[in-house]
Write a protein that holds these residues in place. Structure first.
Motif, PDB file in Angstrom:
ATOM      1  N   LEU A  12       0.828  -1.214   0.000  1.00 40.40           N
ATOM      2  CA  LEU A  12       0.000   0.000   0.000  1.00 40.40           C
ATOM      3  C   LEU A  12       0.860   1.261   0.000  1.00 40.40           C
ATOM      4  CD1 LEU A  12      -2.841  -0.950   2.510  1.00 40.40           C
ATOM      5  CD2 LEU A  12      -3.001  -0.754   0.017  1.00 40.40           C
ATOM      6  N   ARG A  13       1.946   1.244   0.782  1.00 41.19           N
ATOM      7  CA  ARG A  13       2.841   2.402   0.808  1.00 41.19           C
ATOM      8  C   ARG A  13       3.477   2.615  -0.567  1.00 41.19           C
ATOM      9  NH1 ARG A  13       3.470   1.148   6.267  1.00 41.19           N
ATOM     10  NH2 ARG A  13       5.068  -0.412   6.030  1.00 41.19           N
ATOM     11  N   ARG A  14       3.853   1.532  -1.228  1.00 41.70           N
ATOM     12  CA  ARG A  14       4.467   1.649  -2.561  1.00 41.70           C
ATOM     13  C   ARG A  14       3.461   2.213  -3.562  1.00 41.70           C
ATOM     14  NH1 ARG A  14       7.882   3.683  -5.354  1.00 41.70           N
ATOM     15  NH2 ARG A  14       8.187   2.765  -7.378  1.00 41.70           N
ATOM     16  N   LEU A  15       2.207   1.765  -3.496  1.00 45.23           N
ATOM     17  CA  LEU A  15       1.181   2.307  -4.387  1.00 45.23           C
ATOM     18  C   LEU A  15       1.008   3.809  -4.182  1.00 45.23           C
ATOM     19  CD1 LEU A  15      -1.587  -0.453  -4.264  1.00 45.23           C
ATOM     20  CD2 LEU A  15      -0.123   0.144  -6.207  1.00 45.23           C
ATOM     21  N   LYS A  16       1.031   4.252  -2.930  1.00 46.82           N
ATOM     22  CA  LYS A  16       0.920   5.677  -2.651  1.00 46.82           C
ATOM     23  C   LYS A  16       2.123   6.433  -3.197  1.00 46.82           C
ATOM     24  CE  LYS A  16       0.409   9.124   0.981  1.00 46.82           C
ATOM     25  NZ  LYS A  16       1.160  10.074   0.201  1.00 46.82           N
ATOM     26  N   GLU A  17       3.321   5.869  -3.039  1.00 47.11           N
ATOM     27  CA  GLU A  17       4.532   6.512  -3.574  1.00 47.11           C
ATOM     28  C   GLU A  17       4.445   6.640  -5.087  1.00 47.11           C
ATOM     29  OE1 GLU A  17       7.840   4.153  -2.289  1.00 47.11           O
ATOM     30  OE2 GLU A  17       7.538   4.651  -0.170  1.00 47.11           O
ATOM     31  N   VAL A  18       3.984   5.587  -5.755  1.00 44.87           N
ATOM     32  CA  VAL A  18       3.853   5.619  -7.218  1.00 44.87           C
ATOM     33  C   VAL A  18       2.844   6.685  -7.618  1.00 44.87           C
ATOM     34  CG1 VAL A  18       3.030   4.311  -9.214  1.00 44.87           C
ATOM     35  CG2 VAL A  18       4.609   3.244  -7.599  1.00 44.87           C
ATOM     36  N   ALA A  19       1.699   6.746  -6.914  1.00 45.63           N
ATOM     37  CA  ALA A  19       0.682   7.752  -7.218  1.00 45.63           C
ATOM     38  C   ALA A  19       1.247   9.160  -7.026  1.00 45.63           C
ATOM     39  CB  ALA A  19      -0.551   7.543  -6.340  1.00 45.63           C
ATOM     40  N   ASP A  20       1.994   9.364  -5.961  1.00 48.27           N
ATOM     41  CA  ASP A  20       2.609  10.672  -5.719  1.00 48.27           C
ATOM     42  C   ASP A  20       3.607  11.020  -6.814  1.00 48.27           C
ATOM     43  OD1 ASP A  20       1.111  10.921  -3.410  1.00 48.27           O
ATOM     44  OD2 ASP A  20       2.758  10.379  -2.064  1.00 48.27           O
ATOM     45  N   GLU A  21       4.407  10.041  -7.253  1.00 48.06           N
ATOM     46  CA  GLU A  21       5.386  10.269  -8.329  1.00 48.06           C
ATOM     47  C   GLU A  21       4.681  10.637  -9.624  1.00 48.06           C
ATOM     48  OE1 GLU A  21       7.627   6.645  -8.514  1.00 48.06           O
ATOM     49  OE2 GLU A  21       8.563   6.977  -6.559  1.00 48.06           O
ATOM     50  N   LYS A  22       3.592   9.937  -9.943  1.00 48.56           N
ATOM     51  CA  LYS A  22       2.845  10.230 -11.171  1.00 48.56           C
ATOM     52  C   LYS A  22       2.240  11.628 -11.111  1.00 48.56           C
ATOM     53  CE  LYS A  22       1.644   5.518 -12.410  1.00 48.56           C
ATOM     54  NZ  LYS A  22       0.547   4.569 -12.638  1.00 48.56           N
ATOM     55  N   ARG A  23       1.685  11.972  -9.957  1.00 46.43           N
ATOM     56  CA  ARG A  23       1.088  13.298  -9.790  1.00 46.43           C
ATOM     57  C   ARG A  23       2.155  14.382  -9.968  1.00 46.43           C
ATOM     58  NH1 ARG A  23      -2.433  11.875  -6.527  1.00 46.43           N
ATOM     59  NH2 ARG A  23      -1.119  11.535  -4.721  1.00 46.43           N
ATOM     60  N   GLU A  24       3.337  14.143  -9.433  1.00 44.25           N
ATOM     61  CA  GLU A  24       4.428  15.109  -9.569  1.00 44.25           C
ATOM     62  C   GLU A  24       4.894  15.215 -11.019  1.00 44.25           C
ATOM     63  OE1 GLU A  24       8.948  15.776  -7.926  1.00 44.25           O
ATOM     64  OE2 GLU A  24       7.519  14.755  -6.629  1.00 44.25           O
ATOM     65  N   ARG A  25       4.975  14.090 -11.733  1.00 44.73           N
ATOM     66  CA  ARG A  25       5.365  14.126 -13.155  1.00 44.73           C
ATOM     67  C   ARG A  25       4.380  14.940 -13.962  1.00 44.73           C
ATOM     68  NH1 ARG A  25       5.902   8.238 -15.120  1.00 44.73           N
ATOM     69  NH2 ARG A  25       5.941   9.269 -17.131  1.00 44.73           N
ATOM     70  N   ARG A  58       1.516  12.429 -24.476  1.00 45.71           N
ATOM     71  CA  ARG A  58       1.901  11.027 -24.300  1.00 45.71           C
ATOM     72  C   ARG A  58       2.451  10.790 -22.894  1.00 45.71           C
ATOM     73  NH1 ARG A  58       6.873  10.114 -26.870  1.00 45.71           N
ATOM     74  NH2 ARG A  58       7.624  10.584 -24.795  1.00 45.71           N
ATOM     75  N   ASP A  59       3.348  11.666 -22.444  1.00 49.68           N
ATOM     76  CA  ASP A  59       3.953  11.499 -21.126  1.00 49.68           C
ATOM     77  C   ASP A  59       2.906  11.592 -20.011  1.00 49.68           C
ATOM     78  OD1 ASP A  59       6.399  11.200 -22.338  1.00 49.68           O
ATOM     79  OD2 ASP A  59       7.120  13.210 -21.830  1.00 49.68           O
ATOM     80  N   ILE A  60       1.978  12.518 -20.156  1.00 54.32           N
ATOM     81  CA  ILE A  60       0.912  12.623 -19.161  1.00 54.32           C
ATOM     82  C   ILE A  60       0.053  11.359 -19.197  1.00 54.32           C
ATOM     83  CG2 ILE A  60      -1.201  13.853 -18.512  1.00 54.32           C
ATOM     84  CD1 ILE A  60       0.216  16.415 -19.589  1.00 54.32           C
ATOM     85  N   GLY A  61      -0.287  10.911 -20.394  1.00 58.95           N
ATOM     86  CA  GLY A  61      -1.103   9.707 -20.526  1.00 58.95           C
ATOM     87  C   GLY A  61      -0.460   8.491 -19.893  1.00 58.95           C
ATOM     88  N   LEU A  62       0.847   8.397 -19.998  1.00 54.93           N
ATOM     89  CA  LEU A  62       1.549   7.248 -19.426  1.00 54.93           C
ATOM     90  C   LEU A  62       1.571   7.264 -17.904  1.00 54.93           C
ATOM     91  CD1 LEU A  62       4.529   6.914 -21.927  1.00 54.93           C
ATOM     92  CD2 LEU A  62       2.479   5.484 -21.762  1.00 54.93           C
ATOM     93  N   THR A  63       1.227   8.402 -17.300  1.00 53.17           N
ATOM     94  CA  THR A  63       1.190   8.443 -15.838  1.00 53.17           C
ATOM     95  C   THR A  63      -0.118   7.873 -15.294  1.00 53.17           C
ATOM     96  OG1 THR A  63       0.248  10.672 -15.659  1.00 53.17           O
ATOM     97  CG2 THR A  63       2.659  10.495 -15.780  1.00 53.17           C
ATOM     98  N   PHE A  64      -1.094   7.623 -16.167  1.00 56.56           N
ATOM     99  CA  PHE A  64      -2.363   7.065 -15.735  1.00 56.56           C
ATOM    100  C   PHE A  64      -2.331   5.549 -15.825  1.00 56.56           C
ATOM    101  CE2 PHE A  64      -3.611  11.358 -17.008  1.00 56.56           C
ATOM    102  CZ  PHE A  64      -4.310  11.744 -15.876  1.00 56.56           C
ATOM    103  N   ASN A  65      -3.057   4.924 -14.915  1.00 54.45           N
ATOM    104  CA  ASN A  65      -3.145   3.474 -14.858  1.00 54.45           C
ATOM    105  C   ASN A  65      -3.895   2.963 -16.080  1.00 54.45           C
ATOM    106  OD1 ASN A  65      -3.635   0.806 -14.216  1.00 54.45           O
ATOM    107  ND2 ASN A  65      -3.991   1.241 -12.049  1.00 54.45           N
ATOM    108  N   ASN A  66      -3.349   1.971 -16.749  1.00 54.34           N
ATOM    109  CA  ASN A  66      -3.982   1.411 -17.931  1.00 54.34           C
ATOM    110  C   ASN A  66      -4.956   0.298 -17.574  1.00 54.34           C
ATOM    111  OD1 ASN A  66      -4.353   1.408 -20.727  1.00 54.34           O
ATOM    112  ND2 ASN A  66      -2.891  -0.241 -21.016  1.00 54.34           N
ATOM    113  N   ASN A  67      -4.901  -0.221 -16.354  1.00 53.94           N
ATOM    114  CA  ASN A  67      -5.712  -1.379 -15.979  1.00 53.94           C
ATOM    115  C   ASN A  67      -7.127  -1.020 -15.552  1.00 53.94           C
ATOM    116  OD1 ASN A  67      -3.462  -2.989 -16.421  1.00 53.94           O
ATOM    117  ND2 ASN A  67      -2.771  -2.804 -14.311  1.00 53.94           N
TER     118      ASN A  67
END
Length: 107
Positions: A12-25, A58-67
């Motif tokens: 869960l902590r890793r998922l939050k870190e990934v979400a924070d990284e994507k938001r920052e990108r 494209r870069d913004i799109g890649l920050t969103f979850n595809n699943n």
């Protein structure tokens, strides 16, 4: 209160870190693009500007979850945005419009 350090909470902590990284990108891309427009560098769209915008999208799109459909919703929004650009063309209007990259949502 500190969360347990079991595998579930680590995940869960890793998922939050990934979400924070994507938001920052995404924020960095938006900030870079805003700086270009705020400094008056924006004007006529050159092929270079167009390619840079395509890379940003494209870069913004890649920050969103595809699943879970996030990416599809984002790119669907881009298609709708482009459609609003070319749909505002009115051959009988004295006001310019059409596929010019300028969208007037106040109209």
């Amino acid at each position: 209160e500190e969360l347990p350090n079991d595998s579930h909470h680590q995940s869960l902590r890793r998922l939050k870190e990934v979400a924070d990284e994507k938001r920052e990108r995404r924020a960095n891309i938006f900030e870079r693009r805003a700086n270009i427009f705020n400094t008056g560098q924006a004007g006529c769209v050159t092929s270079s500007t167009y390619e840079n915008l395509m890379e940003d999208v494209r870069d913004i799109g890649l920050t969103f979850n595809n699943n879970n459909g996030e990416r599809g919703h984002f790119f669907g929004g881009i298609v709708r945005l482009a459609a609003h650009d070319f749909m505002d063309f009115d051959v009988s209007s004295r006001v310019s419009g059409g596929a010019d990259g300028c969208i007037d949502f106040s109209a």
